[in-house]
Scaffold this active site. Structure first.
Site, PDB file in Angstrom:
ATOM      1  N   ASP A 202      39.327  37.730  45.624  1.00  0.00           N
ATOM      2  CA  ASP A 202      39.002  37.254  46.619  1.00  0.00           C
ATOM      3  C   ASP A 202      36.999  37.407  46.784  1.00  0.00           C
ATOM      4  OD1 ASP A 202      38.727  36.385  49.016  1.00  0.00           O
ATOM      5  OD2 ASP A 202      39.626  37.321  50.222  1.00  0.00           O
TER       6      ASP A 202
ATOM      7  N   HIS B 212      32.673  31.269  41.463  1.00  0.00           N
ATOM      8  CA  HIS B 212      33.829  31.149  40.712  1.00  0.00           C
ATOM      9  C   HIS B 212      33.153  30.931  39.336  1.00  0.00           C
ATOM     10  CE1 HIS B 212      35.828  30.667  44.710  1.00  0.00           C
ATOM     11  NE2 HIS B 212      35.811  29.511  44.501  1.00  0.00           N
TER      12      HIS B 212
ATOM     13  N   LEU C 219      49.818  41.746  26.376  1.00  0.00           N
ATOM     14  CA  LEU C 219      50.297  42.076  27.578  1.00  0.00           C
ATOM     15  C   LEU C 219      50.186  40.089  28.071  1.00  0.00           C
ATOM     16  CD1 LEU C 219      48.955  42.080  30.964  1.00  0.00           C
ATOM     17  CD2 LEU C 219      46.711  41.067  29.461  1.00  0.00           C
TER      18      LEU C 219
HETATM   19  C1  FPP Z   1      39.373  33.453  46.592  1.00  0.00           C
HETATM   20  O1  FPP Z   1      37.593  33.406  46.632  1.00  0.00           O
HETATM   21  C2  FPP Z   1      39.277  33.110  44.685  1.00  0.00           C
HETATM   22  C3  FPP Z   1      39.742  31.883  44.760  1.00  0.00           C
HETATM   23  C4  FPP Z   1      40.434  30.212  45.741  1.00  0.00           C
HETATM   24  C5  FPP Z   1      39.807  31.454  43.162  1.00  0.00           C
HETATM   25  C6  FPP Z   1      39.547  32.230  42.186  1.00  0.00           C
HETATM   26  C7  FPP Z   1      39.427  31.848  41.209  1.00  0.00           C
HETATM   27  C8  FPP Z   1      38.483  32.828  39.628  1.00  0.00           C
HETATM   28  C9  FPP Z   1      38.751  34.125  40.052  1.00  0.00           C
HETATM   29  C10 FPP Z   1      37.279  32.536  39.001  1.00  0.00           C
HETATM   30  C11 FPP Z   1      37.858  31.380  37.686  1.00  0.00           C
HETATM   31  C12 FPP Z   1      37.810  30.715  38.157  1.00  0.00           C
HETATM   32  C13 FPP Z   1      39.446  29.579  37.524  1.00  0.00           C
HETATM   33  C14 FPP Z   1      40.387  28.460  37.442  1.00  0.00           C
HETATM   34  C15 FPP Z   1      39.512  30.736  35.350  1.00  0.00           C
HETATM   35  P1  FPP Z   1      37.410  32.567  47.873  1.00  0.00           P
HETATM   36  O2  FPP Z   1      36.457  31.929  47.184  1.00  0.00           O
HETATM   37  O3  FPP Z   1      38.018  32.280  48.929  1.00  0.00           O
HETATM   38  O4  FPP Z   1      36.069  33.763  47.779  1.00  0.00           O
HETATM   39  P2  FPP Z   1      35.700  33.821  49.635  1.00  0.00           P
HETATM   40  O5  FPP Z   1      37.301  34.383  50.942  1.00  0.00           O
HETATM   41  O6  FPP Z   1      34.180  34.342  49.648  1.00  0.00           O
HETATM   42  O7  FPP Z   1      35.404  32.747  50.140  1.00  0.00           O
END
Ligand code: FPP
Length: 597
Positions: A360, A377, A471
């Site tokens: 997150d 992301h 893994l």
């Molecule tokens: C939550 O952060 C994260 C996600 C919904 C997506 C997770 C994606 C990645 C770690 C990047 C890599 C992605 C792929 C598909 C390889 P948020 O966007 O909810 O953050 P916020 O809480 O600050 O809004």
């Protein structure tokens, strides 16, 4: 009209002889299955004969009467090892292997895909006792699904669209169970002659008198009751609703014809009475003909309307590396962290088996820097790569990553598109690394709403890494814990409705067995970054006893050292699973106790 081998571009005389050998083999041993193969597109028929002949060769070795179990296992081993060695040379003196090798090379199939089936045959050679229907069904799947999937791949390679759901195991497993149970009933006499009954103990224990009579090869009302029960069960399993939905008309017609033929086989089983114990129960030729003749006309038309072409031999990518050779390639260590940091030494009994991560804070990381959210992301994907390396480096067994939730569809379309792009990039750019590090990639999530190419990439990454033994990284993509549990509940309800499961006997294991990846261990450690303290519908069942770990850094600022810290923290915790804590020594008399859970 040119012959089938000419249509399939099999021109070499030795190869033609090998395929002809396989064809005769099928036709002689099982005219019904031969007739089903005649419904396939002509360019694929020789491949079907070769695969069927290989399957029955393995089956025959396992069933050989007079050999010891060790002899049978050794013969099967010799056969499969010869296949792997000869595959590289592209030639075998054995006609079945010669035709199979040509099929594998011509259609770019991977012999490693057949390994689960050969491994199961090897287990059968030693004899096996199956306790429950669930074990029986797993055994049926292990024996047959690899061949069924090769059939799907063949169709796809020839240009027949095969929908994604059909290539996911659960969708047709029950149907396959129905086919296999019908086979077991049809061939009951042959199994009994070998002193074998290929049914689970669960059902034999429910019909003890019938079981005794069967072992004595004696027909009785009790045997009749058992046969009636089993034919009903096989019919219910064969009648899977929606099985042919969205299939190409040719494939749909083949599936419908197989279903009709197997119902006719069950009619023959029921009509046979005592003769079932001395001869295989086969439907009379006119019955078969009434089912097959119209099917032949309909499939011929369907294939004529679909332009299909045989690949030219050797035109595909490199020949797949045989599994034995591949597993001999050394697994490399991951690239080190730029700081030179090394993982902490955690005692084996203190290591978590399965760590799940809610990554997150990507959006906030970007917004605080005046960047669009998708930049978060993009950089988050780099952090993820480093954490995967750290997990491999510390020797973790399973790592689940929450990449896209069923609730994330509420986000801006542009952000969603960027997450899909990041996934594609990640899957493509990391494929070679997964190979080098022996990482197995799996996908947990729904297909609904996802673009076809994203589904395809996920399935391909799963398929390409399925034999890796390092893994396991689970991409939770379009995943929701409640959705997963709802689907598992629906499957249980279906099993109860069809009589496979009694509602009073439902155990936790029954539900767990219907989760998306039932063979995955429970989550030991659930880690969320970004300062929030929620589990947000992630792996609800699997995390029932997980230790929770929350950190404040936004995900793009995280690296493998944070994973190692989380694991270090976990290693110091006491896990009790609801038991009372060990009494603590107290200086002033009565012992103190910790909290309840
Ligand atoms: C939550 O952060 C994260 C996600 C919904 C997506 C997770 C994606 C990645 C770690 C990047 C890599 C992605 C792929 C598909 C390889 P948020 O966007 O909810 O953050 P916020 O809480 O600050 O809004």
């Amino acid at each position: 009209m040119p012959g089938i081998l000419t249509l399939a571009a099999v021109n070499d005389p030795e190869l033609r002889a090998a395929y002809t050998h396989c064809r005769r083999n099928v036709r002689r041993r099982d005219p019904v299955e031969y007739a089903i193969m005649q419904l396939m597109p002509p360019v694929l028929r020789p491949a079907c004969w070769a695969m069927w002949a290989a399957f029955t060769t393995a089956d025959d070795i396992v069933d050989a009467v007079g050999d010891t179990p060790a002899d049978r296992a050794a013969r099967l081993d010799a056969w499969t090892t010869a296949l792997e060695t000869e595959l590289a040379a592209g030639h075998s003196a054995d006609p079945v292997r010669h035709a199979l090798i040509d099929t594998m090379r011509r259609w770019r199939l991977d012999v490693a895909d057949l390994q689960p089936s050969f491994d199961t045959f090897k287990g059968d050679a030693h004899g096996r006792r199956l306790e429950t229907w669930r074990e029986w069904s797993a055994w049926v799947g292990d024996t047959n699904l690899s061949w069924a999937s090769q059939g799907m791949t063949l169709l796809a390679r020839a240009g027949v669209p095969v929908p994604v759901w059909l290539r996911r195991k659960d969708a047709y497993q029950r149907y396959l169970d129905g086919l296999y149970l019908t086979d077991a009933l049809t061939d009951l006499s042959q199994d009994l002659a070998r002193g074998d009954i290929s049914l689970p103990a669960e059902i034999l224990d429910r019909f003890p008198e019938a079981t005794d009579h069967l072992r004595e090869q004696r027909w009785s009302p009790a045997v009749n009751d058992l046969v009636t029960h089993l034919t009903g069960q096989a019919r219910r399993w064969l009648n899977q609703p929606g099985l042919t939905d969205a299939l190409h008309p040719g494939t749909a017609e083949i599936l419908r014809t197989v279903t009709r033929l197997f119902h006719a086989r069950l009619d023959a089983v029921q009509a046979a009475g005592p003769a079932l114990l001395s001869h295989p129960a086969v439907p009379a030729p006119p019955i078969r003909w009434r089912i097959l003749a119209p099917a032949r006309a309909r499939t011929a038309l369907a294939w004529r309307l679909t332009p299909l072409s045989p690949p030219s031999p050797g035109s595909g990518p490199a020949i797949p590396v045989p599994r034995q050779v591949r597993s001999a390639l050394a697994v490399q260590p991951p690239p080190p962290h730029p700081s030179g940091a090394r993982p902490p030494a955690i005692p084996a009994d203190r290591m978590p088996q399965h760590v799940a991560v809610i990554m997150d804070g990507n959006g906030r990381w970007a917004t605080e820097r005046g960047l669009p959210r998708h930049e978060g992301h993009r950089i988050g994907a780099n952090a993820m790569r480093d954490v995967v390396y750290g997990a491999a480096e510390i020797g973790l067994s399973h790592l689940s990553l929450f990449l896209f939730s069923t609730e994330n569809w509420k986000r801006d379309t542009q952000e969603i598109t960027h997450i899909f792009d990041a996934l594609r990039d990640q899957l493509r750019s990391e494929l070679a690394t997964h190979d080098a590090l022996g990482i197995r990639l799996r996908w947990a999530g729904r297909t609904d709403g996802l673009p076809e190419d994203v589904i395809e990439e996920l399935l391909q990454a799963e398929a390409a890494t399925r034999h890796h033994t390092g893994l396991t990284v689970i991409f939770c993509f379009n995943y929701g814990g409640r959705a997963e549990l709802t689907q598992a509940a629906a499957r249980l309800a279906r099993a109860a409705t069809s009589g496979d499961l009694h509602p009073d006997h439902v155990r936790e294991d029954d539900l767990a067995g219907h989760l998306l990846l039932p063979d995955t261990p429970d989550v030991d450690l659930l880690w969320r970054t970004g300062g929030e303290r929620r589990i947000s519908n992630f792996l609800l069942w699997q995390s029932a006893y997980a230790e929770l770990h929350f950190t404040d850094a936004y995900w793009p600022d995280v690296d493998r050292r944070d994973l190692w810290n989380a694991i270090n923290d976990y290693a110091r915790r006491e896990r009790r699973y609801g038991a009372a804590p060990a009494p603590l020594p107290s200086p002033d008399g009565p012992t103190r106790q910790g909290s309840k859970q």
